[in-house]
Design an enzyme around this catalytic site. Structure first.
Site, PDB file in Angstrom:
ATOM      1  N   ASP A  43       0.815  -1.216   0.000  1.00 18.02           N
ATOM      2  CA  ASP A  43       0.000   0.000   0.000  1.00 18.02           C
ATOM      3  C   ASP A  43       0.849   1.267   0.000  1.00 18.02           C
ATOM      4  OD1 ASP A  43      -2.379  -1.370  -0.100  1.00 18.02           O
ATOM      5  OD2 ASP A  43      -2.678  -1.363   2.072  1.00 18.02           O
ATOM      6  N   GLY A  44       1.960   1.232   0.719  1.00 18.26           N
ATOM      7  CA  GLY A  44       2.837   2.404   0.738  1.00 18.26           C
ATOM      8  C   GLY A  44       3.373   2.727  -0.645  1.00 18.26           C
ATOM      9  N   GLU A 114      -4.558  10.317   4.598  1.00 17.06           N
ATOM     10  CA  GLU A 114      -4.930  11.223   5.676  1.00 17.06           C
ATOM     11  C   GLU A 114      -3.854  12.258   5.936  1.00 17.06           C
ATOM     12  OE1 GLU A 114      -2.139   8.603   7.120  1.00 17.06           O
ATOM     13  OE2 GLU A 114      -4.143   7.769   6.870  1.00 17.06           O
ATOM     14  N   ALA A 155      -7.188   2.879   7.249  1.00 20.19           N
ATOM     15  CA  ALA A 155      -5.775   2.873   7.637  1.00 20.19           C
ATOM     16  C   ALA A 155      -5.614   3.460   9.045  1.00 20.19           C
ATOM     17  CB  ALA A 155      -4.957   3.634   6.598  1.00 20.19           C
TER      18      ALA A 155
END
Length: 253
Positions: A43-44, A114, A155
């Site tokens: 995901d990063g 976020e 997350a």
């Protein structure tokens, strides 16, 4: 379509090996000639790829060569063109952050997941929160606070007991991180068009950092956050496993 796929991979050995396999099978179009980007990693790395593709209006399809892989699809060398042709698209807008530091400098960054404010020292942070220019919370004593998009709501936001937001819900989550006062305040749901301003109280004694998708700025005194409706990221998911389905499924595990 096989000649119009651009592959990119993280530095993880499993991702690098996958890159070799896929390029050998399908070739590797230059990024400026491609119709789709296939990102290999976790995901990063998907977030890094989306940021790198900003302004290109090009869809990104991830295959998981990392750990969690919430934003990724299952890895397979076979049938990639067919999977891409049948894929579901999710369009997301990032958050735009403007952070003012104690030395007077200002920094801007975008966050797909976020924007978070976190205490830097041993003492709890004290934050003052405005929404659309109106004071909504005089003092929040906490380890921090964050504003999350629907795509990022599973997350850090979810770990901080924030709500999971359906994709396309046109709302943002404002979530407290380990709140002390008000002790039971867990945050708020805000319209997507809202502007959130968070001021740091006593920044000399209670320093706070701001983070937007791992771009961090220390000793902030004021952070402005709003949805960047002018920027659109296109994510592709295997048919029947789209982002809306994943966000819904995550609420029942």
């Amino acid at each position: 379509m096989t000649g119009n796929i651009h592959f990119t991979a993280s530095q993880a050995p499993s991702a690098c090996n996958a890159l070799v396999e896929l390029v050998a099978r399908y070739g590797n179009a230059p990024s400026d000639k491609a119709d789709v980007v296939v990102a290999l990693g976790g995901d990063g790395f998907m977030l890094q790829t989306l940021h790198a593709m900003q302004g290109r209006d090009m869809p990104v399809y991830g295959m998981n060569r990392g750990t969690v892989g919430f934003l990724m699809n299952t890895y397979s060398v076979d049938d990639l063109p067919e999977r891409l042709a049948a894929a579901e698209e999710a369009v997301i807008n990032p958050l735009r952050m403007r952070a003012t530091c104690a030395n007077g400098t200002c920094h801007e960054a975008l966050a797909i997941n976020e924007v978070s404010l976190l205490r830097e020292g041993p003492q709890a942070a004290k934050l003052r929160i405005y929404v659309d220019g109106r004071l909504r919370m005089e003092e929040l004593v906490c380890d921090g606070a964050l504003v999350s998009t629907p795509a990022g709501s599973t997350a850090y936001n979810y770990s901080a007991h924030g709500p999971i937001l359906p994709i396309g819900s046109e709302v943002l989550a404002l979530t407290a991180i380990a709140p002390f006062r008000p002790r039971r305040w867990r945050g708020a749901l805000l319209p997507k068009a809202a502007e959130v301003v968070i001021e740091v109280m006593n920044p000399e004694r209670r320093p706070v950092m701001a983070d937007a998708d791992s771009r961090s700025f220390r000793h902030v005194t004021r952070v402005e956050i709003r949805s960047a409706s002018d920027i659109r990221h296109h994510l592709l998911f295997d048919d029947g496993h789209g982002l809306a389905e994943r966000l819904l499924r995550e609420q029942f595990v």
